[in-house]
Design a protein around this motif. Sequence first.
Motif, PDB file in Angstrom:
ATOM      1  N   SER A   2      27.598 -68.694  21.569  1.00 27.58           N
ATOM      2  CA  SER A   2      26.424 -68.061  20.969  1.00 27.58           C
ATOM      3  C   SER A   2      26.527 -66.540  21.044  1.00 27.58           C
ATOM      4  N   ASP A   3      25.586 -65.893  20.371  1.00 28.32           N
ATOM      5  CA  ASP A   3      25.578 -64.441  20.324  1.00 28.32           C
ATOM      6  C   ASP A   3      24.909 -63.809  21.540  1.00 28.32           C
ATOM      7  N   LYS A   4      24.412 -64.618  22.460  1.00 27.95           N
ATOM      8  CA  LYS A   4      23.727 -64.089  23.634  1.00 27.95           C
ATOM      9  C   LYS A   4      24.689 -63.282  24.500  1.00 27.95           C
ATOM     10  N   ASN A   5      24.160 -62.206  25.089  1.00 27.82           N
ATOM     11  CA  ASN A   5      24.992 -61.477  26.036  1.00 27.82           C
ATOM     12  C   ASN A   5      24.880 -62.158  27.399  1.00 27.82           C
ATOM     13  N   ILE A   6      25.672 -61.723  28.350  1.00 26.73           N
ATOM     14  CA  ILE A   6      25.726 -62.385  29.654  1.00 26.73           C
ATOM     15  C   ILE A   6      24.374 -62.352  30.369  1.00 26.73           C
ATOM     16  N   ASN A   7      23.655 -61.258  30.269  1.00 23.58           N
ATOM     17  CA  ASN A   7      22.356 -61.174  30.942  1.00 23.58           C
ATOM     18  C   ASN A   7      21.378 -62.230  30.435  1.00 23.58           C
ATOM     19  N   ASP A   8      21.448 -62.556  29.141  1.00 24.83           N
ATOM     20  CA  ASP A   8      20.574 -63.568  28.570  1.00 24.83           C
ATOM     21  C   ASP A   8      20.952 -64.982  29.025  1.00 24.83           C
ATOM     22  N   ARG A   9      22.150 -65.152  29.541  1.00 18.37           N
ATOM     23  CA  ARG A   9      22.630 -66.464  29.956  1.00 18.37           C
ATOM     24  C   ARG A   9      22.403 -66.733  31.447  1.00 18.37           C
ATOM     25  N   SER A  11      19.817 -66.864  33.496  1.00 24.88           N
ATOM     26  CA  SER A  11      18.778 -67.798  33.954  1.00 24.88           C
ATOM     27  C   SER A  11      19.226 -69.248  33.770  1.00 24.88           C
ATOM     28  N   TYR A  13      22.323 -70.270  33.716  1.00 24.13           N
ATOM     29  CA  TYR A  13      23.421 -70.427  34.672  1.00 24.13           C
ATOM     30  C   TYR A  13      22.873 -70.731  36.063  1.00 24.13           C
TER      31      TYR A  13
END
Length: 166
Positions: A2-9, A11, A13
Amino acid sequence: MSDKNINDRISAYKAAFASGEIQQTHQRLVGIVQRLRTEFSKIYQGEFSVASVMHGYIDFTYFYLQNDYLKNHKLKFAVVFNHQQAHFELWLLGRTKEVQAHYWEKLKDAPWVDSEAMPEYSIFEVTILANPDFDNMMGLTESVQHAFDALSQEIVNTLKAHESWS
């Protein structure tokens, strides 16, 4: 991906790890591969050298098998547990990417080789046990061993039939 950056992932994770299920299951699966490797070491003593269990990030757990023939041709087998698919595979690997590309070209007409694209890490990857019964170690070992016996012999016979490839 997806286009999400790591910070968006993060939670998601953290939530995935919160229960401890992933860690416990992964640890148990690695233990199963370690026991399988121990059994292979006994079964194939004198026929193959069997390396220690290796970890490929979180996606693969595997061990190598090599005999003099494979070693002389800069090749080795890997019995691989694919965590994403939760199944066992047999890979043929070359010592270098060049060796892998050479043998993939030569073997791509074989039934166990994808003639369209060489895998990233091997010459080929074949599923040898699609639905393992993780609660039956003896049956799992026998199933993987029988599949390895048949396929490894077919592969070596194919390689030997084309000795001029080296």
